[in-house]
Design a protein around this motif. Sequence first.
Motif, PDB file in Angstrom:
ATOM      1  N   GLN A  51     -35.088  21.820  51.803  1.00  0.00           N
ATOM      2  CA  GLN A  51     -33.762  22.080  51.225  1.00  0.00           C
ATOM      3  C   GLN A  51     -33.263  23.407  51.790  1.00  0.00           C
ATOM      4  N   VAL A  52     -32.017  23.403  52.247  1.00  0.00           N
ATOM      5  CA  VAL A  52     -31.441  24.586  52.893  1.00  0.00           C
ATOM      6  C   VAL A  52     -30.012  24.776  52.393  1.00  0.00           C
ATOM      7  N   ALA A  53     -29.748  25.928  51.789  1.00  0.00           N
ATOM      8  CA  ALA A  53     -28.379  26.219  51.362  1.00  0.00           C
ATOM      9  C   ALA A  53     -27.508  26.621  52.552  1.00  0.00           C
ATOM     10  N   GLU A  54     -28.071  27.427  53.443  1.00  0.00           N
ATOM     11  CA  GLU A  54     -27.294  27.853  54.617  1.00  0.00           C
ATOM     12  C   GLU A  54     -28.224  28.410  55.689  1.00  0.00           C
ATOM     13  N   PHE A  55     -27.945  28.028  56.936  1.00  0.00           N
ATOM     14  CA  PHE A  55     -28.616  28.618  58.089  1.00  0.00           C
ATOM     15  C   PHE A  55     -27.578  29.356  58.922  1.00  0.00           C
ATOM     16  N   GLN A  56     -27.915  30.563  59.343  1.00  0.00           N
ATOM     17  CA  GLN A  56     -27.012  31.370  60.167  1.00  0.00           C
ATOM     18  C   GLN A  56     -27.740  31.813  61.430  1.00  0.00           C
ATOM     19  N   ALA A  57     -27.034  31.798  62.547  1.00  0.00           N
ATOM     20  CA  ALA A  57     -27.581  32.264  63.823  1.00  0.00           C
ATOM     21  C   ALA A  57     -26.526  33.157  64.478  1.00  0.00           C
ATOM     22  N   ALA A  86     -25.785  22.609  55.519  1.00  0.00           N
ATOM     23  CA  ALA A  86     -26.599  23.769  55.879  1.00  0.00           C
ATOM     24  C   ALA A  86     -25.888  24.739  56.820  1.00  0.00           C
ATOM     25  N   ILE A  87     -24.739  24.325  57.353  1.00  0.00           N
ATOM     26  CA  ILE A  87     -23.991  25.202  58.272  1.00  0.00           C
ATOM     27  C   ILE A  87     -22.498  25.187  57.951  1.00  0.00           C
ATOM     28  N   ASP A  88     -22.166  25.059  56.671  1.00  0.00           N
ATOM     29  CA  ASP A  88     -20.758  24.981  56.274  1.00  0.00           C
ATOM     30  C   ASP A  88     -20.151  26.350  55.931  1.00  0.00           C
ATOM     31  N   GLY A  89     -20.937  27.410  56.090  1.00  0.00           N
ATOM     32  CA  GLY A  89     -20.431  28.752  55.801  1.00  0.00           C
ATOM     33  C   GLY A  89     -20.557  29.153  54.351  1.00  0.00           C
ATOM     34  N   ASN A  90     -21.133  28.290  53.535  1.00  0.00           N
ATOM     35  CA  ASN A  90     -21.263  28.544  52.100  1.00  0.00           C
ATOM     36  C   ASN A  90     -22.744  28.749  51.756  1.00  0.00           C
ATOM     37  N   THR A  91     -23.093  29.926  51.277  1.00  0.00           N
ATOM     38  CA  THR A  91     -24.492  30.234  50.960  1.00  0.00           C
ATOM     39  C   THR A  91     -24.868  29.883  49.518  1.00  0.00           C
ATOM     40  N   ASP A  92     -23.986  29.243  48.797  1.00  0.00           N
ATOM     41  CA  ASP A  92     -24.247  28.854  47.404  1.00  0.00           C
ATOM     42  C   ASP A  92     -25.483  27.955  47.348  1.00  0.00           C
ATOM     43  N   GLY A  93     -26.500  28.391  46.608  1.00  0.00           N
ATOM     44  CA  GLY A  93     -27.738  27.642  46.530  1.00  0.00           C
ATOM     45  C   GLY A  93     -27.881  26.741  45.327  1.00  0.00           C
ATOM     46  N   LEU A 122     -29.303  34.687  71.139  1.00  0.00           N
ATOM     47  CA  LEU A 122     -29.304  35.037  69.723  1.00  0.00           C
ATOM     48  C   LEU A 122     -29.915  36.410  69.480  1.00  0.00           C
ATOM     49  N   SER A 123     -29.280  37.165  68.600  1.00  0.00           N
ATOM     50  CA  SER A 123     -29.814  38.477  68.215  1.00  0.00           C
ATOM     51  C   SER A 123     -30.599  38.392  66.909  1.00  0.00           C
ATOM     52  N   SER A 124     -30.206  37.468  66.019  1.00  0.00           N
ATOM     53  CA  SER A 124     -30.889  37.348  64.732  1.00  0.00           C
ATOM     54  C   SER A 124     -30.559  36.009  64.087  1.00  0.00           C
ATOM     55  N   MET A 125     -31.287  35.690  63.017  1.00  0.00           N
ATOM     56  CA  MET A 125     -31.020  34.477  62.252  1.00  0.00           C
ATOM     57  C   MET A 125     -31.283  34.764  60.784  1.00  0.00           C
ATOM     58  N   ALA A 126     -30.727  33.912  59.927  1.00  0.00           N
ATOM     59  CA  ALA A 126     -30.940  34.042  58.488  1.00  0.00           C
ATOM     60  C   ALA A 126     -30.928  32.661  57.864  1.00  0.00           C
ATOM     61  N   ILE A 127     -31.649  32.537  56.763  1.00  0.00           N
ATOM     62  CA  ILE A 127     -31.660  31.267  56.038  1.00  0.00           C
ATOM     63  C   ILE A 127     -31.610  31.550  54.540  1.00  0.00           C
ATOM     64  N   PHE A 128     -30.846  30.718  53.828  1.00  0.00           N
ATOM     65  CA  PHE A 128     -30.681  30.843  52.381  1.00  0.00           C
ATOM     66  C   PHE A 128     -31.274  29.605  51.723  1.00  0.00           C
ATOM     67  N   GLY A 129     -32.078  29.823  50.694  1.00  0.00           N
ATOM     68  CA  GLY A 129     -32.705  28.721  49.980  1.00  0.00           C
ATOM     69  C   GLY A 129     -31.941  28.329  48.726  1.00  0.00           C
ATOM     70  N   ARG A 130     -32.533  27.431  47.992  1.00  0.00           N
ATOM     71  CA  ARG A 130     -31.930  26.921  46.760  1.00  0.00           C
ATOM     72  C   ARG A 130     -32.134  27.922  45.621  1.00  0.00           C
ATOM     73  N   ASN A 164     -34.735  36.968  43.537  1.00  0.00           N
ATOM     74  CA  ASN A 164     -33.498  37.754  43.437  1.00  0.00           C
ATOM     75  C   ASN A 164     -32.430  37.341  44.444  1.00  0.00           C
ATOM     76  N   ASN A 165     -32.850  36.993  45.685  1.00  0.00           N
ATOM     77  CA  ASN A 165     -31.814  36.672  46.668  1.00  0.00           C
ATOM     78  C   ASN A 165     -32.037  35.351  47.417  1.00  0.00           C
ATOM     79  N   HIS A 166     -33.221  34.723  47.320  1.00  0.00           N
ATOM     80  CA  HIS A 166     -33.464  33.421  47.947  1.00  0.00           C
ATOM     81  C   HIS A 166     -33.025  33.429  49.416  1.00  0.00           C
ATOM     82  N   PHE A 167     -33.490  34.410  50.156  1.00  0.00           N
ATOM     83  CA  PHE A 167     -32.944  34.681  51.488  1.00  0.00           C
ATOM     84  C   PHE A 167     -34.051  35.238  52.380  1.00  0.00           C
ATOM     85  N   ALA A 168     -33.998  34.885  53.669  1.00  0.00           N
ATOM     86  CA  ALA A 168     -34.903  35.478  54.654  1.00  0.00           C
ATOM     87  C   ALA A 168     -34.150  35.619  55.976  1.00  0.00           C
ATOM     88  N   SER A 169     -34.518  36.623  56.753  1.00  0.00           N
ATOM     89  CA  SER A 169     -33.857  36.833  58.040  1.00  0.00           C
ATOM     90  C   SER A 169     -34.873  37.288  59.076  1.00  0.00           C
TER      91      SER A 169
END
Length: 202
Positions: A51-57, A86-93, A122-130, A164-169
């Motif tokens: 399950q992925v709320a948002e992936f950013q690259a 997962a790539i709609d620009g919305n990080t809402d989990g 790519l310089s970095s990436m991030a992923i947001f969970g549920r 707290n943030n359900h996020f990794a980069s």
Amino acid sequence: MFNSKITSRLRRFASQVAVCTLVVSFMAGANAGLMGVKSVEISNSINEWLQVAEFQAFDMSNVNVALTATASAPDSWNASSTPDKAIDGNTDGVFSNGSVFHEGNPKTGDTLTITFLEAMDLSSMAIFGRTDCCSNRDIYDFNFLDASGSSLFQLTGVDATDVNNHFASYQFESNEIPEPAPLALLAAGLLAMALRRRRRAS
């Protein structure tokens, strides 16, 4: 007189080598990144629901190029949890808000594939969970592929379960640009050659 001319030239040469080394070293630090990425495969690292709320690259200009990519997966839970979420620009989990990709079958090793319009640096990436439940599932593996489908780089066990943030980069390091240490060795070699010529001339 002759030796003084050689010494003067040698000093100028050494200064030029030092300047070039510093300039290229600065460029290496400024442009560090993962080069030529055409697609990214995302899977669950612990054999749980994917399950992925948002992936950013982000590219070298810090632009999120995932927003113009396409997303695909073998299946999804329902019509509101398709891969494009997962790539709609919305990080809402929150799953019920309709912006979380959720695979359709559990523990099948499904992969969410993000494909860019072209090969990207790519310089970095991030992923947001549920965030509404089950965030303990959100530990991911990543496989970054080039245009031929060959693996460029892999990340495993990326943990986005923080309550707290359900996020990794992740910040990429350079995989193509020379590092300062080899450049310094090159400069030392050039200086050694110049000193040898000086001895022969004297």
